[in-house]
Design a protein around this motif. Structure first.
Motif, PDB file in Angstrom:
ATOM      1  N   UNK A  12       5.331   1.633   6.536  1.00  0.00           N
ATOM      2  CA  UNK A  12       4.874   0.323   6.862  1.00  0.00           C
ATOM      3  C   UNK A  12       4.131  -0.375   5.676  1.00  0.00           C
ATOM      4  N   UNK A  13       4.237   0.147   4.483  1.00  0.00           N
ATOM      5  CA  UNK A  13       3.353  -0.242   3.390  1.00  0.00           C
ATOM      6  C   UNK A  13       3.849  -1.666   2.925  1.00  0.00           C
ATOM      7  N   UNK A  14       4.962  -1.882   2.877  1.00  0.00           N
ATOM      8  CA  UNK A  14       5.254  -3.291   2.394  1.00  0.00           C
ATOM      9  C   UNK A  14       4.845  -4.439   3.131  1.00  0.00           C
ATOM     10  N   UNK A  15       4.827  -4.290   4.563  1.00  0.00           N
ATOM     11  CA  UNK A  15       4.488  -5.238   5.395  1.00  0.00           C
ATOM     12  C   UNK A  15       2.851  -5.523   5.315  1.00  0.00           C
ATOM     13  N   UNK A  16       2.153  -4.245   5.118  1.00  0.00           N
ATOM     14  CA  UNK A  16       0.765  -4.190   5.208  1.00  0.00           C
ATOM     15  C   UNK A  16       0.241  -4.544   3.959  1.00  0.00           C
ATOM     16  N   UNK A  17       1.141  -4.276   2.721  1.00  0.00           N
ATOM     17  CA  UNK A  17       0.595  -4.821   1.335  1.00  0.00           C
ATOM     18  C   UNK A  17       0.713  -6.222   1.132  1.00  0.00           C
ATOM     19  N   UNK A  18       1.789  -6.881   1.788  1.00  0.00           N
ATOM     20  CA  UNK A  18       1.733  -8.363   1.888  1.00  0.00           C
ATOM     21  C   UNK A  18       0.654  -9.058   2.612  1.00  0.00           C
ATOM     22  N   UNK A  19       0.189  -8.135   3.765  1.00  0.00           N
ATOM     23  CA  UNK A  19      -0.914  -8.962   4.371  1.00  0.00           C
ATOM     24  C   UNK A  19      -2.181  -8.667   3.599  1.00  0.00           C
ATOM     25  N   UNK A  20      -2.514  -7.567   3.082  1.00  0.00           N
ATOM     26  CA  UNK A  20      -3.672  -7.413   2.011  1.00  0.00           C
ATOM     27  C   UNK A  20      -3.819  -7.787   0.786  1.00  0.00           C
ATOM     28  N   UNK A  21      -2.798  -8.238   0.294  1.00  0.00           N
ATOM     29  CA  UNK A  21      -2.576  -8.710  -1.307  1.00  0.00           C
ATOM     30  C   UNK A  21      -3.572  -9.486  -1.723  1.00  0.00           C
ATOM     31  N   UNK A  75      -8.481   0.252   3.404  1.00  0.00           N
ATOM     32  CA  UNK A  75      -9.006   0.042   4.503  1.00  0.00           C
ATOM     33  C   UNK A  75      -7.913  -0.873   5.391  1.00  0.00           C
ATOM     34  N   UNK A  76      -7.101  -1.627   4.961  1.00  0.00           N
ATOM     35  CA  UNK A  76      -6.127  -2.045   5.681  1.00  0.00           C
ATOM     36  C   UNK A  76      -4.637  -1.361   5.828  1.00  0.00           C
TER      37      UNK A  76
END
Length: 102
Positions: A12-21, A75-76
């Motif tokens: 789920x890195x793509x979704x989390x990446x967007x959230x944490x960018x 951390x995210x």
């Protein structure tokens, strides 16, 4: 000492990446020490991020781990796998990273 830090995203890195960018980018602008080289790792088609790569100049492996563990992508939960390796640049490399010598 130079260390490479190789990070691979989870499923789920793509979704989390967007959230944490935004937080990740802000940290890279203010991190101490600043990474010498960094950027996203991309899928073969270049369309999506699958991880991150850093080269940092820190005193030891513990400092490299401390540095990467503070990143919002860590951390995210963006990165599923993080590998840290000591690195020595070749004197024959066409580009030399600016590092402090002992």
């Amino acid at each position: 000492m130079l260390f490479t830090i190789h990070c691979l995203d989870g499923d789920d890195g793509a979704e989390r990446r967007t959230e944490q960018m935004a937080a990740h980018s802000a940290r890279l602008r203010t991190a101490s020490p600043k990474p010498l080289v960094y950027g996203p790792l991309l899928s073969d088609d270049g369309e999506r991020g699958i991880g991150s790569l850093f080269i940092v100049d820190v005193p030891d492996r513990a400092a490299a781990l401390e540095w990467i563990d503070a990143d919002p992508f860590r951390t995210g939960g963006v990165w599923q796998e993080v590998r840290v390796h000591r690195f020595r640049q070749s004197a024959n490399a066409p580009v030399q990273l600016p590092v402090e010598t002992d």
